[in-house]
Design a protein around this motif. Structure first.
Motif, short mmCIF file in Angstrom:
data_model
loop_
_atom_site.label_atom_id
_atom_site.label_comp_id
_atom_site.label_asym_id
_atom_site.label_seq_id
_atom_site.Cartn_x
_atom_site.Cartn_y
_atom_site.Cartn_z
N TYR A 83 0.83 -1.20 0.00
CA TYR A 83 0.00 0.00 0.00
C TYR A 83 0.87 1.26 0.00
CZ TYR A 83 -4.08 2.87 1.21
OH TYR A 83 -5.10 3.79 1.20
N ASN A 84 1.88 1.26 0.84
CA ASN A 84 2.78 2.42 0.91
C ASN A 84 3.57 2.59 -0.39
OD1 ASN A 84 2.00 3.03 3.53
ND2 ASN A 84 3.56 1.70 4.44
N LYS A 85 3.89 1.49 -1.03
CA LYS A 85 4.60 1.56 -2.31
C LYS A 85 3.74 2.26 -3.35
CE LYS A 85 6.43 -1.37 -6.01
NZ LYS A 85 6.61 -2.76 -6.48
N PHE A 86 2.47 1.92 -3.37
CA PHE A 86 1.56 2.54 -4.32
C PHE A 86 1.38 4.03 -4.05
CE2 PHE A 86 -0.92 -1.58 -5.40
CZ PHE A 86 0.08 -1.92 -6.31
N LEU A 87 1.49 4.42 -2.78
CA LEU A 87 1.24 5.81 -2.41
C LEU A 87 2.49 6.68 -2.41
CD1 LEU A 87 -1.39 5.43 0.44
CD2 LEU A 87 -1.77 6.07 -1.94
N GLN A 88 3.62 6.13 -2.88
CA GLN A 88 4.85 6.91 -2.89
C GLN A 88 4.71 8.15 -3.77
OE1 GLN A 88 8.00 4.26 -4.04
NE2 GLN A 88 8.24 3.40 -1.98
N ASP A 89 3.99 8.02 -4.90
CA ASP A 89 3.78 9.16 -5.79
C ASP A 89 2.47 9.88 -5.48
OD1 ASP A 89 2.08 7.21 -6.58
OD2 ASP A 89 2.76 7.12 -8.66
N LYS A 90 1.84 9.55 -4.36
CA LYS A 90 0.62 10.21 -3.91
C LYS A 90 -0.56 10.01 -4.84
CE LYS A 90 2.91 11.86 -0.44
NZ LYS A 90 2.75 11.27 0.90
N LYS A 91 -0.53 8.93 -5.63
CA LYS A 91 -1.67 8.65 -6.49
C LYS A 91 -1.73 7.16 -6.82
CE LYS A 91 0.63 9.50 -10.94
NZ LYS A 91 0.62 10.30 -12.19
N ILE A 92 -2.91 6.71 -7.18
CA ILE A 92 -3.11 5.32 -7.60
C ILE A 92 -3.49 5.33 -9.07
CG2 ILE A 92 -4.44 3.23 -7.24
CD1 ILE A 92 -2.72 3.91 -4.89
N THR A 93 -2.70 4.63 -9.88
CA THR A 93 -2.95 4.60 -11.32
C THR A 93 -3.64 3.30 -11.72
OG1 THR A 93 -0.80 3.60 -11.83
CG2 THR A 93 -0.90 6.00 -11.74
N VAL A 94 -4.16 3.27 -12.94
CA VAL A 94 -4.81 2.06 -13.45
C VAL A 94 -3.80 0.92 -13.52
CG1 VAL A 94 -6.11 1.09 -15.39
CG2 VAL A 94 -6.36 3.50 -14.80
N LYS A 95 -2.57 1.23 -13.91
CA LYS A 95 -1.52 0.20 -14.00
C LYS A 95 -1.31 -0.48 -12.65
CE LYS A 95 3.46 -0.30 -14.67
NZ LYS A 95 4.74 0.42 -14.91
N GLU A 96 -1.32 0.31 -11.57
CA GLU A 96 -1.07 -0.24 -10.25
C GLU A 96 -2.21 -1.12 -9.76
OE1 GLU A 96 1.78 3.30 -8.43
OE2 GLU A 96 -0.40 3.45 -8.25
N LEU A 97 -3.36 -1.02 -10.39
CA LEU A 97 -4.50 -1.87 -10.04
C LEU A 97 -4.69 -3.01 -11.04
CD1 LEU A 97 -7.11 0.78 -8.89
CD2 LEU A 97 -5.54 -0.57 -7.51
N GLY A 98 -3.66 -3.27 -11.86
CA GLY A 98 -3.73 -4.39 -12.81
C GLY A 98 -4.13 -3.99 -14.20
N GLY A 99 -4.07 -2.70 -14.51
CA GLY A 99 -4.49 -2.23 -15.83
C GLY A 99 -3.57 -2.60 -16.97
N TRP A 100 -2.42 -3.21 -16.64
CA TRP A 100 -1.52 -3.68 -17.69
C TRP A 100 -1.63 -5.19 -17.91
CZ3 TRP A 100 4.04 -1.23 -18.13
CH2 TRP A 100 3.90 0.08 -18.59
N GLU A 101 -2.53 -5.84 -17.21
CA GLU A 101 -2.71 -7.28 -17.41
C GLU A 101 -3.35 -7.51 -18.77
OE1 GLU A 101 -5.02 -8.72 -14.19
OE2 GLU A 101 -3.58 -8.12 -12.65
N CYS A 102 -2.80 -8.46 -19.53
CA CYS A 102 -3.26 -8.69 -20.91
C CYS A 102 -4.75 -9.01 -20.96
CB CYS A 102 -2.47 -9.84 -21.54
SG CYS A 102 -0.68 -9.56 -21.59
N ALA A 103 -5.22 -9.80 -19.96
CA ALA A 103 -6.61 -10.27 -19.99
C ALA A 103 -7.61 -9.16 -19.72
CB ALA A 103 -6.80 -11.39 -18.96
N LYS A 104 -7.14 -7.97 -19.33
CA LYS A 104 -8.06 -6.84 -19.13
C LYS A 104 -8.70 -6.41 -20.44
CE LYS A 104 -7.35 -6.15 -14.67
NZ LYS A 104 -8.40 -6.29 -13.66
N CYS A 105 -7.94 -6.52 -21.52
CA CYS A 105 -8.44 -6.06 -22.83
C CYS A 105 -8.50 -7.16 -23.87
CB CYS A 105 -7.56 -4.93 -23.36
SG CYS A 105 -7.36 -3.55 -22.23
N HIS A 106 -7.80 -8.28 -23.64
CA HIS A 106 -7.74 -9.36 -24.64
C HIS A 106 -8.13 -10.68 -23.96
CE1 HIS A 106 -5.55 -6.56 -27.21
NE2 HIS A 106 -4.72 -6.34 -26.22
N TYR A 107 -9.31 -11.14 -24.27
CA TYR A 107 -9.73 -12.44 -23.74
C TYR A 107 -10.86 -13.00 -24.58
CZ TYR A 107 -13.36 -9.68 -21.36
OH TYR A 107 -14.39 -8.83 -21.08
#
Length: 446
Positions: A422-446
């Protein structure tokens, strides 16, 4: 040197044929280029999405444009507008921005071929008004001069090739004389092809390395060209009923999701039904004859009689031209982006309050100019563009539950179990889509 006059004559005629064939390929087809790059928005004699282009070079020259500015405009209008006041003035005449064609940068021959083809097209209005003398008027205009290499250049090319072959023959004779002097065997019956194969075998290491470099270069060029397949920006087809977005969304302040309501709770934004149009146009009939003519098409589609103020039951189907087409292997959900992600429509579609007609995708340089948009670099609607946005798009500043949405509660609870993560994610003071799994292939290709 000339062991067979017959062979030399056949060779010379063959080269003449080859050069002549090359000349036909070397000629730039302005009509094909126009249809591939310009016809979507422009016509020779009629204004459309873009202005008419008949004699546009003369118009720019008399208008005070800088020398060569129009060629720069065709390749990249942004660069031309920054360097030439006249180009900047032209850029402000239309609400929609012109597409860029970097592949035409510096290629004045191809651009001139397009303009030459446009200037050679007869005006349909004039032809219709002067139909009885259409043949005579076409002759009066004059024949279009053919481009390409002249026969003088072809002849010079043939002579040049013959000289090279003659020099090769002299080299062979000298080499044979040297071999005879050294007491080595001489074979005068070797053809040029056999001689080349013998030379290639002698220097097979260098020939192999050179061939490998050429093959790798061709493969790399092929794969680089594949990146451009399906990348189309500013595609803007005409529609059976015009819809000025700048009037509806801009002047009248209608929210995009009022018409495209399925974007809130569905995968696609969809095309609004004619009944949505009638919610307003039962009362709004247009301020002038032009507007009334366009709104009459809506009445015909809905089966509405504006005089009797009643539906007739006789409807007419509207055949819309499809603008957005995603590949079958890509999944995209509007609801997930618009509702859960809070992405504004202008991030992908541009500022529709200033655009008269919608385009498939705006160039990324234009999208970056819009206030509030995430600044991206990859070509719009490509995979690189999507994953770059997922890496930059901020879901929530600080705690995930700051949005007050149940959508993130479960994710938030899981992160709380691993404080280090959790602290790693908040180092830049924001949560991005990538940090929540938005780069997983199956998000867009399945």
């Amino acid at each position: 040197m000339f062991r067979s006059i017959k062979q030399w004559c056949i060779g010379a005629l063959s080269m003449l044929f080859i050069v002549g064939a090359f000349d036909s390929f070397a000629q730039v087809d302005g009509g094909a280029l126009f249809k591939a790059k310009c016809a979507t928005c422009h016509q020779p004699h009629k204004d459309g999405t873009g202005p008419k282009l008949f004699h546009v070079r003369e118009k720019w020259a008399t208008g005070g444009a800088k020398d060569g500015s129009i060629y720069q405009w065709v390749a990249n209008w942004n660069v031309a507008a920054a360097a030439d006041p006249y180009a900047k003035q032209v850029s402000e005449t239309k609400s929609t921005a012109m597409n860029t064609f970097p592949d035409l940068a510096g290629k004045t021959k191809e651009i001139d071929a397009i303009f030459d083809w446009i200037d050679s097209q007869p005006d349909p209005a004039v032809a219709k008004a002067d139909a009885p003398s259409a043949v005579g008027s076409a002759a009066a205009v004059g024949e279009v001069e053919e481009g390409g290499l002249s026969w003088v250049w072809i002849l010079m090319g043939v002579v040049f090739v013959v000289i090279i072959m003659a020099v090769g023959g002299v080299r062979r004779q000298l080499e044979n004389a040297a071999r005879e002097h050294d007491g080595q065997s001489v074979n005068d019956d070797l053809s040029f092809g056999q001689e080349f194969r013998a030379w290639a075998w002698k220097y097979k290491r260098y020939v192999g390395l050179g061939g490998l470099v050429i093959v790798i270069a061709l493969i790399v060029s092929l794969f680089l060209s594949l990146y451009s397949i399906g990348v189309l920006e500013n595609y803007q087809p005409s529609q059976p009923i015009e819809f000025p977005h700048d009037i509806h969304a801009g002047k009248n302040g209608i929210d995009c999701k009022y018409c495209h309501n399925s974007a809130i709770d569905g995968r696609t934004a969809g095309i609004p039904t004619v009944n949505v149009c009638m919610n307003c146009h039962k009362q709004i009939n247009g301020n002038d004859a032009t507007q009334q003519e366009k709104i009459a098409k809506i009445y015909a589609a809905a089966g509405w009689d504006p005089v009797k103020q009643a539906y007739t039951g006789k409807t007419k189907e509207i055949i819309w031209n499809k603008v957005h087409v995603l590949p079958d292997h890509v999944y995209f959900n509007h609801q997930q982006h618009v509702v859960a992600g809070g992405v504004d429509c202008k991030q992908c579609h541009g500022d529709m309050t200033k655009m008269n007609a919608t385009a498939k995708v705006q160039p990324v340089t234009e999208l970056n100019k819009i206030e509030g948009n995430v600044q991206l670099t990859k070509a719009t609607l490509t995979m690189g563009w999507c994953i770059e946005c997922h890496a930059e798009k901020e879901i929530s500043a600080g705690s995930l539950d700051s949005k007050g949405s149940n959508y993130y509660n479960e994710i938030h609870n899981r992160l709380l179990k691993d404080r280090k993560l959790y602290n790693k994610f908040l180092q830049d003071k924001k949560i991005t889509v990538k940090e929540l799994g938005g780069w997983e292939c199956a998000k867009c290709h399945y």
